[in-house]
Write a protein that holds these residues in place. Structure first.
Motif, PDB file in Angstrom:
ATOM      1  N   VAL A 172       0.851  -1.181   0.000  1.00 44.27           N
ATOM      2  CA  VAL A 172       0.000   0.000   0.000  1.00 44.27           C
ATOM      3  C   VAL A 172       0.889   1.234   0.000  1.00 44.27           C
ATOM      4  CG1 VAL A 172      -1.760   1.269   1.272  1.00 44.27           C
ATOM      5  CG2 VAL A 172      -1.797  -1.225   1.237  1.00 44.27           C
ATOM      6  N   GLU A 173       0.603   2.144  -0.918  1.00 42.34           N
ATOM      7  CA  GLU A 173       1.390   3.374  -1.045  1.00 42.34           C
ATOM      8  C   GLU A 173       0.958   4.374   0.022  1.00 42.34           C
ATOM      9  OE1 GLU A 173       1.382   7.009  -4.148  1.00 42.34           O
ATOM     10  OE2 GLU A 173       1.432   5.010  -5.007  1.00 42.34           O
ATOM     11  N   GLU A 174       1.934   5.044   0.613  1.00 36.45           N
ATOM     12  CA  GLU A 174       1.649   6.089   1.596  1.00 36.45           C
ATOM     13  C   GLU A 174       1.038   7.282   0.875  1.00 36.45           C
ATOM     14  OE1 GLU A 174       1.351   7.785   5.264  1.00 36.45           O
ATOM     15  OE2 GLU A 174       2.145   5.791   4.859  1.00 36.45           O
ATOM     16  N   VAL A 175      -0.118   7.721   1.318  1.00 33.75           N
ATOM     17  CA  VAL A 175      -0.815   8.823   0.666  1.00 33.75           C
ATOM     18  C   VAL A 175      -0.635  10.092   1.497  1.00 33.75           C
ATOM     19  CG1 VAL A 175      -3.042   9.679  -0.119  1.00 33.75           C
ATOM     20  CG2 VAL A 175      -2.491   7.266  -0.349  1.00 33.75           C
ATOM     21  N   THR A 176      -0.093  11.111   0.876  1.00 32.29           N
ATOM     22  CA  THR A 176       0.103  12.403   1.519  1.00 32.29           C
ATOM     23  C   THR A 176      -1.100  13.279   1.193  1.00 32.29           C
ATOM     24  OG1 THR A 176       2.462  12.168   1.117  1.00 32.29           O
ATOM     25  CG2 THR A 176       1.677  14.354   1.720  1.00 32.29           C
ATOM     26  N   PRO A 177      -1.673  13.946   2.195  1.00 26.76           N
ATOM     27  CA  PRO A 177      -2.816  14.820   1.889  1.00 26.76           C
ATOM     28  C   PRO A 177      -2.403  15.961   0.955  1.00 26.76           C
ATOM     29  CG  PRO A 177      -2.260  14.897   4.237  1.00 26.76           C
ATOM     30  CD  PRO A 177      -1.339  13.931   3.595  1.00 26.76           C
ATOM     31  N   ILE A 178      -3.283  16.277   0.018  1.00 23.96           N
ATOM     32  CA  ILE A 178      -3.026  17.308  -0.981  1.00 23.96           C
ATOM     33  C   ILE A 178      -3.964  18.484  -0.724  1.00 23.96           C
ATOM     34  CG2 ILE A 178      -2.981  17.810  -3.455  1.00 23.96           C
ATOM     35  CD1 ILE A 178      -0.981  15.663  -2.555  1.00 23.96           C
ATOM     36  N   ASP A 179      -3.392  19.677  -0.626  1.00 22.72           N
ATOM     37  CA  ASP A 179      -4.191  20.875  -0.379  1.00 22.72           C
ATOM     38  C   ASP A 179      -4.589  21.533  -1.695  1.00 22.72           C
ATOM     39  OD1 ASP A 179      -4.220  20.646   2.390  1.00 22.72           O
ATOM     40  OD2 ASP A 179      -2.321  21.717   2.610  1.00 22.72           O
ATOM     41  N   VAL A 180      -4.986  22.786  -1.622  1.00 21.10           N
ATOM     42  CA  VAL A 180      -5.590  23.486  -2.757  1.00 21.10           C
ATOM     43  C   VAL A 180      -4.663  23.572  -3.969  1.00 21.10           C
ATOM     44  CG1 VAL A 180      -4.963  25.792  -1.932  1.00 21.10           C
ATOM     45  CG2 VAL A 180      -6.919  25.504  -3.438  1.00 21.10           C
ATOM     46  N   TRP A 181      -3.386  23.814  -3.756  1.00 22.45           N
ATOM     47  CA  TRP A 181      -2.465  23.961  -4.883  1.00 22.45           C
ATOM     48  C   TRP A 181      -2.283  22.638  -5.610  1.00 22.45           C
ATOM     49  CZ3 TRP A 181      -2.129  28.755  -6.056  1.00 22.45           C
ATOM     50  CH2 TRP A 181      -2.114  29.736  -5.062  1.00 22.45           C
ATOM     51  N   GLY A 182      -2.158  21.556  -4.862  1.00 21.93           N
ATOM     52  CA  GLY A 182      -2.035  20.243  -5.463  1.00 21.93           C
ATOM     53  C   GLY A 182      -3.294  19.839  -6.216  1.00 21.93           C
ATOM     54  N   GLN A 183      -4.463  20.193  -5.676  1.00 26.31           N
ATOM     55  CA  GLN A 183      -5.721  19.885  -6.352  1.00 26.31           C
ATOM     56  C   GLN A 183      -5.848  20.657  -7.660  1.00 26.31           C
ATOM     57  OE1 GLN A 183      -7.966  17.598  -5.581  1.00 26.31           O
ATOM     58  NE2 GLN A 183      -6.829  16.966  -3.764  1.00 26.31           N
ATOM     59  N   ARG A 184      -5.425  21.907  -7.644  1.00 20.95           N
ATOM     60  CA  ARG A 184      -5.472  22.708  -8.876  1.00 20.95           C
ATOM     61  C   ARG A 184      -4.529  22.142  -9.937  1.00 20.95           C
ATOM     62  NH1 ARG A 184      -5.714  28.952  -6.650  1.00 20.95           N
ATOM     63  NH2 ARG A 184      -7.822  28.797  -5.826  1.00 20.95           N
ATOM     64  N   HIS A 185      -3.341  21.724  -9.503  1.00 20.95           N
ATOM     65  CA  HIS A 185      -2.388  21.145 -10.446  1.00 20.95           C
ATOM     66  C   HIS A 185      -2.913  19.810 -10.989  1.00 20.95           C
ATOM     67  CE1 HIS A 185       1.433  20.741 -12.433  1.00 20.95           C
ATOM     68  NE2 HIS A 185       1.644  19.576 -11.861  1.00 20.95           N
ATOM     69  N   LEU A 186      -3.559  19.028 -10.135  1.00 22.60           N
ATOM     70  CA  LEU A 186      -4.147  17.770 -10.582  1.00 22.60           C
ATOM     71  C   LEU A 186      -5.207  18.018 -11.653  1.00 22.60           C
ATOM     72  CD1 LEU A 186      -4.618  14.707 -10.344  1.00 22.60           C
ATOM     73  CD2 LEU A 186      -6.205  15.200  -8.469  1.00 22.60           C
ATOM     74  N   ARG A 187      -6.066  18.999 -11.429  1.00 22.45           N
ATOM     75  CA  ARG A 187      -7.088  19.339 -12.415  1.00 22.45           C
ATOM     76  C   ARG A 187      -6.440  19.791 -13.730  1.00 22.45           C
ATOM     77  NH1 ARG A 187     -10.533  24.230 -10.945  1.00 22.45           N
ATOM     78  NH2 ARG A 187      -9.342  23.675  -9.139  1.00 22.45           N
ATOM     79  N   PHE A 188      -5.371  20.584 -13.634  1.00 26.56           N
ATOM     80  CA  PHE A 188      -4.649  21.030 -14.833  1.00 26.56           C
ATOM     81  C   PHE A 188      -4.056  19.838 -15.590  1.00 26.56           C
ATOM     82  CE2 PHE A 188      -0.502  22.098 -16.690  1.00 26.56           C
ATOM     83  CZ  PHE A 188      -0.919  22.973 -17.678  1.00 26.56           C
ATOM     84  N   LEU A 189      -3.442  18.910 -14.855  1.00 28.52           N
ATOM     85  CA  LEU A 189      -2.855  17.739 -15.506  1.00 28.52           C
ATOM     86  C   LEU A 189      -3.915  16.900 -16.207  1.00 28.52           C
ATOM     87  CD1 LEU A 189      -0.257  16.485 -12.864  1.00 28.52           C
ATOM     88  CD2 LEU A 189       0.199  17.671 -15.008  1.00 28.52           C
ATOM     89  N   LYS A 190      -5.039  16.689 -15.551  1.00 25.60           N
ATOM     90  CA  LYS A 190      -6.103  15.878 -16.146  1.00 25.60           C
ATOM     91  C   LYS A 190      -6.651  16.511 -17.415  1.00 25.60           C
ATOM     92  CE  LYS A 190      -8.001  13.486 -12.126  1.00 25.60           C
ATOM     93  NZ  LYS A 190      -9.187  13.376 -11.254  1.00 25.60           N
ATOM     94  N   GLN A 191      -6.775  17.825 -17.432  1.00 26.24           N
ATOM     95  CA  GLN A 191      -7.392  18.506 -18.563  1.00 26.24           C
ATOM     96  C   GLN A 191      -6.407  18.836 -19.681  1.00 26.24           C
ATOM     97  OE1 GLN A 191      -9.255  21.913 -16.800  1.00 26.24           O
ATOM     98  NE2 GLN A 191     -10.939  20.718 -15.925  1.00 26.24           N
ATOM     99  N   ASN A 192      -5.170  19.172 -19.337  1.00 28.36           N
ATOM    100  CA  ASN A 192      -4.246  19.712 -20.329  1.00 28.36           C
ATOM    101  C   ASN A 192      -2.992  18.884 -20.586  1.00 28.36           C
ATOM    102  OD1 ASN A 192      -5.750  22.212 -20.733  1.00 28.36           O
ATOM    103  ND2 ASN A 192      -5.182  22.613 -18.619  1.00 28.36           N
TER     104      ASN A 192
END
Length: 123
Positions: free
Chosen positions: A27-47
């Motif tokens: 099982v991979e250790e999951v680090t909580p992601i805040d607002v900046w990480g969520q925005r970057h994730l959305r950018f990666l998924k879309q672009n």
């Protein structure tokens, strides 16, 4: 029979338990992601779909997003501090005129956020 078997087709090790082979998974250790990480994730998924899929399939997505999140927070704090110093927004102004201090700090924070978005998140 070997207690462990490596399967070439999928690159996984299997452990024998009784008559069955079970994959050796961790099982991979999951680090909580805040607002900046969520925005970057959305950018990666879309672009940047290819990069997103590469990071996700290699198991490095969460670590990448956590790193971006830390970098963005550090960059934002540094920019706000530097802009406040350059514009003369000090504790003395805060004690003298709180509303002016809040207005100027909000302006600084919004400008610094835009810089972080353009320089780090949307790249």
């Amino acid at each position: 029979m070997d207690p462990y078997v490596f399967e070439q087709s999928n690159g996984l090790w299997y452990e024998r338990r009784g008559d069955y082979y079970f994959p050796c998974l961790t099982v991979e250790e999951v680090t909580p992601i805040d607002v900046w990480g969520q925005r970057h994730l959305r950018f990666l998924k879309q672009n940047r779909r290819a990069l997103y899929l590469e990071l996700k399939t290699s198991g490095r997505l969460n670590a990448h997003l956590a790193d971006i999140d830390r970098q963005a927070e550090t960059m934002l704090d540094r920019l706000v501090t530097q802009m406040a110093e350059c514009e003369g927004v000090t504790e003395a102004l805060k004690a003298q005129d709180q509303m002016a201090w809040v207005q100027r700090m909000n302006s600084i924070h919004h400008r610094a956020s835009e810089i972080v978005l353009q320089e780090l998140i949307y790249t």
